[in-house]
Design an enzyme around this catalytic site. Sequence first.
Site, PDB file in Angstrom:
ATOM      1  N   LYS A 264       0.842  -1.203   0.000  1.00 14.06           N
ATOM      2  CA  LYS A 264       0.000   0.000   0.000  1.00 14.06           C
ATOM      3  C   LYS A 264       0.879   1.256   0.000  1.00 14.06           C
ATOM      4  CE  LYS A 264      -3.805  -2.401   2.290  1.00 14.06           C
ATOM      5  NZ  LYS A 264      -4.508  -2.708   3.550  1.00 14.06           N
TER       6      LYS A 264
ATOM      7  N   GLN B 183      -4.279  -1.415   9.757  1.00 10.30           N
ATOM      8  CA  GLN B 183      -4.251  -2.725   9.104  1.00 10.30           C
ATOM      9  C   GLN B 183      -4.854  -3.786  10.027  1.00 10.30           C
ATOM     10  OE1 GLN B 183      -3.217  -3.387   5.866  1.00 10.30           O
ATOM     11  NE2 GLN B 183      -4.031  -5.422   6.274  1.00 10.30           N
TER      12      GLN B 183
ATOM     13  N   ASP C  94     -10.594   3.205   4.431  1.00 12.74           N
ATOM     14  CA  ASP C  94     -11.013   1.816   4.231  1.00 12.74           C
ATOM     15  C   ASP C  94     -12.535   1.681   4.143  1.00 12.74           C
ATOM     16  OD1 ASP C  94      -9.130  -0.158   3.764  1.00 12.74           O
ATOM     17  OD2 ASP C  94      -8.553  -0.344   5.873  1.00 12.74           O
TER      18      ASP C  94
END
Length: 297
Positions: free
Chosen positions: A51, A95, A118
């Site tokens: 990412k 994460q 997200d």
Amino acid sequence: MILLDGKRIAAEIHQELAVEVAQLNSRGIEPHIALLLVGDNPASLSYVRSKSRACEQVGIRSTVVHLPAATSEQEILAYIEQWNADPAIHGILVQLPLPAHVRSDTILQAISPQKDVDGFHPVNVGRLVVGLPALLPCTPAGIVELLRRYQIRLAGKHVVIVGRSTIVGKPLANLLVQKAPWADAIVTVCHSGAPDLRRYTLDADVLVVAVGRAQMIRGEHVRQGAVVVDVGINRLEDASAPKGYRIVGDVDFASVAEKASALTPVPGGVGPMTIAMLLRNTVTIAAGTAWEKPPFQ
Ligand code: NDP
């Protein structure tokens, strides 16, 4: 059979985003994402690295904070509060999975919904369900964008999703039932309680598989000519592979390729699209349009 090349489409999107980032830079805005990783899960480490690398390729600044597995919930919340308050940080990503002693819900709900790259915050989930512009979860958005760019229309089609997780199956179902030109599908969601999966999967015009079980869906589950999207990422031990394992999907590629009219590969299908959507979310936040622009224009 058409191979739905997520890697190629993601590269196209990266190029488009690089142009948008340059325009933002000329207005004095530098898109910036903060990535928080707790513990040493090897898959998570590799995701965060990918990412961050992808961000840099398109000109998005990324700050990675890597904390030990024993970090307390309070310490994690302190980072989030600091980033929420910092106008130079546009996106915040924690994460998953987090270590067992940390409540993921508490952490995800602490992220400002306007920096929620997200799309997991309940405010964004709610906006998605009622059809308001939202920060969309990256994997479902990536699937819609991939199909759209291959001009695979979903309106009026029966889409069967196997898996009902909060990061893939449920939000994808909510996206695809929207009354919008890029959606408007008839959606069935299957889970481990389905007594006979084939009863549902064999009726699918479009079959999306997100179960986390290597090669579980085989040719016998698929109708001739169906479009199949494989979300799964599983490591299979393989002594002949350089790393000692290889990555396979939740779909048995060889037998499904004989039936499907289009199919995503693993790797190189949904995975790169997920990252492309993360970058897009970050750029739309930096541009101030995240809750204004309808998706998939
Ligand atoms: P979860 O484990 O959270 O959910 C799996 C779902 O599959 C559950 O709803 C479960 O049902 C269902 N399921 C499990 N076994 C069966 C079965 N035999 N029949 C029918 N349904 C079943 O997984 P995720 O959604 O997080 O991830 C799924 C896969 O996608 C994984 O391989 C993951 O690595 C991958 N992934 C890939 C991403 C990408 O970018 N490409 C992003 C996110 C995930 P129940 O709810 O009843 O338990």
